[in-house]
Design a protein around this motif. Structure first.
Motif, PDB file in Angstrom:
ATOM      1  N   PRO A  42       0.832  -1.204   0.000  1.00  0.00           N
ATOM      2  CA  PRO A  42       0.000   0.000   0.000  1.00  0.00           C
ATOM      3  C   PRO A  42       0.869   1.259   0.000  1.00  0.00           C
ATOM      4  O   PRO A  42       1.825   1.357   0.768  1.00  0.00           O
ATOM      5  N   LEU A  43       0.539   2.190  -0.872  1.00  0.00           N
ATOM      6  CA  LEU A  43       1.280   3.437  -0.945  1.00  0.00           C
ATOM      7  C   LEU A  43       0.375   4.597  -0.540  1.00  0.00           C
ATOM      8  O   LEU A  43      -0.847   4.527  -0.718  1.00  0.00           O
ATOM      9  N   ALA A  44       0.977   5.648  -0.009  1.00  0.00           N
ATOM     10  CA  ALA A  44       0.232   6.823   0.444  1.00  0.00           C
ATOM     11  C   ALA A  44       1.005   8.082   0.094  1.00  0.00           C
ATOM     12  O   ALA A  44       2.176   8.017  -0.287  1.00  0.00           O
ATOM     13  N   LYS A  45       0.359   9.204   0.239  1.00  0.00           N
ATOM     14  CA  LYS A  45       1.013  10.477  -0.070  1.00  0.00           C
ATOM     15  C   LYS A  45       1.913  10.900   1.075  1.00  0.00           C
ATOM     16  O   LYS A  45       1.608  10.696   2.243  1.00  0.00           O
ATOM     17  N   ILE A  46       3.024  11.508   0.711  1.00  0.00           N
ATOM     18  CA  ILE A  46       3.947  12.095   1.681  1.00  0.00           C
ATOM     19  C   ILE A  46       3.580  13.567   1.814  1.00  0.00           C
ATOM     20  O   ILE A  46       3.490  14.283   0.805  1.00  0.00           O
TER      21      ILE A  46
END
Length: 159
Positions: A122-126
């Motif tokens: 899972p990727l998310a915004k920094i």
């Protein structure tokens, strides 16, 4: 089938992470392109690559960067079926659970946890607020890459 999926919302780095992983396969694991194009600089792509697993067996991996529309998902599925290989692994992006496109991808590829091995990162915004955004973003990309390589190095991928 073995799936390594990079999941998340728009603009979190899914396609870039997949591109970096494809370059790692090519440059560090000596995988060769069988079909499609692995671009010299990042752009959306689909590619089929062959190389050796940890046991020295030849394997074929199909890699796809963009799944942002039904058309792109259909194009990836067509690319996969037009090239009639026995795939060891599929590496692709997929939208997170808040998008209908996620279910469209799952249905199009007939994914099932009972018959497929599905590993999803899972990727998310920094957040750009605060100091050292570039350092934080570099760390984020490095951690994604290390996790993806670790997953590929172990069962069921064994690359």
């Amino acid at each position: 089938m073995n799936y390594l999926l990079f999941g998340g919302t728009q603009a979190v780095g899914k396609s870039n992470a997949i591109y970096r992983l494809a370059l790692w396969l090519k440059n560090k694991k000596n995988f060769k392109v069988l079909a499609g194009i692995l671009p010299a600089s990042f752009s959306d792509f689909s590619v089929i690559m062959s190389g050796l697993d940890k046991n020295g067996n030849e394997i074929i991996v199909i890699i796809n960067a963009a799944t942002d529309t039904e058309e792109l998902i259909d194009r990836f599925k067509k690319f996969m079926t037009d090239h009639n290989f026995k795939y060891h692994a599929v590496i692709s992006s997929i939208r997170d659970k808040s998008y209908d496109l996620r279910q469209y991808f799952i249905t199009t590829f007939n994914l099932s946890k009972t018959k497929d091995v599905i590993a999803e990162i899972p990727l998310a915004k920094i957040n750009k607020n605060g100091n050292n955004y570039d350092d934080r973003f570099k760390w984020y990309e490095e951690q994604i890459d290390e996790l993806a390589i670790y997953l590929l190095a172990n069962n069921p991928f064994n690359i």
